[in-house]
Motif scaffolding. Sequence first.
Motif, PDB file in Angstrom:
ATOM      1  N   GLU A 138       0.846  -1.189   0.000  1.00 22.56           N
ATOM      2  CA  GLU A 138       0.000   0.000   0.000  1.00 22.56           C
ATOM      3  C   GLU A 138       0.882   1.240   0.000  1.00 22.56           C
ATOM      4  O   GLU A 138       1.585   1.523   0.961  1.00 22.56           O
ATOM      5  CB  GLU A 138      -0.915   0.003   1.225  1.00 22.56           C
ATOM      6  N   TYR A 175      -6.084   2.766  -0.684  1.00 21.48           N
ATOM      7  CA  TYR A 175      -6.917   1.590  -0.401  1.00 21.48           C
ATOM      8  C   TYR A 175      -7.276   1.516   1.087  1.00 21.48           C
ATOM      9  O   TYR A 175      -6.431   1.712   1.961  1.00 21.48           O
ATOM     10  CB  TYR A 175      -6.198   0.308  -0.802  1.00 21.48           C
ATOM     11  N   PHE A 210     -10.890   1.292  -3.095  1.00 27.70           N
ATOM     12  CA  PHE A 210      -9.716   2.092  -3.434  1.00 27.70           C
ATOM     13  C   PHE A 210     -10.188   3.426  -3.983  1.00 27.70           C
ATOM     14  O   PHE A 210     -10.995   3.484  -4.919  1.00 27.70           O
ATOM     15  CB  PHE A 210      -8.855   1.384  -4.483  1.00 27.70           C
TER      16      PHE A 210
END
Length: 235
Positions: free
Chosen positions: A126, A131, A138
């Motif tokens: 990430e 997200y 997302f």
Amino acid sequence: MYTLLVEVAFVSLGICSCIQAEDETVSTIIHRLSLLEDKVLKQEKINNEQEALIGYLKAQNEEFLTRMNAQKATIKQLETRNALSIQRRFVLDSEGPVAFSAVIDPSFIEHTKPSTAIKFETILTEFGGGYNNDTGIFVAPHTGLYLLSCSMLDHMAHGGHGGVMIHGEIMRNHDVLARVFAHAEASYRDQGANTIIAKLTRGDQVWVRTMDNSDLGLGGSRYTSFSGYLLWQMS
């Protein structure tokens, strides 16, 4: 006779005086002409030096204009490149990468609801803060071209797998971008996957959902996944 001689002497003396006066005048004129000639020569020398200086300054001015035009062209090229880089920037050259990858870690998730975002709870990667594993959604932090992918493994409640068909969709807000399909055989499970490239506008929500099922689960153990990556940032 004496008187005549005296007169002749006076006349001769007058003539000599005139000649001497004329000689002095001629000498004066010649001297003045010489001085004037010197001045003319000096002025010509000054003129030549000034012409040479003017020629040098013209050459310097032309060189300056050439350099200035070259600099203007360079500035224009840089402005054009800057405009293009603002419109389309490779994310690694600007604010850092935007990427995420999440999976379902448990062995399975039973009773998924149609048209509901699947929560891929385990985040593997990430970057960029887009997200949210609590919602499975997302949110695009930048406008640009994104690579999006999803894989889904079927799971039937009570352990049966024969004839199971799974349908999934990659959604952008309320629009379907792509679909995933898997059809299990009598003794084996099946996994479907899809990968696309889509333009997302900043703030767009991308998520995965199941459809056309009433009591269908999802297989886990990291077979079911959801990933995305910003390929090219745009204005």
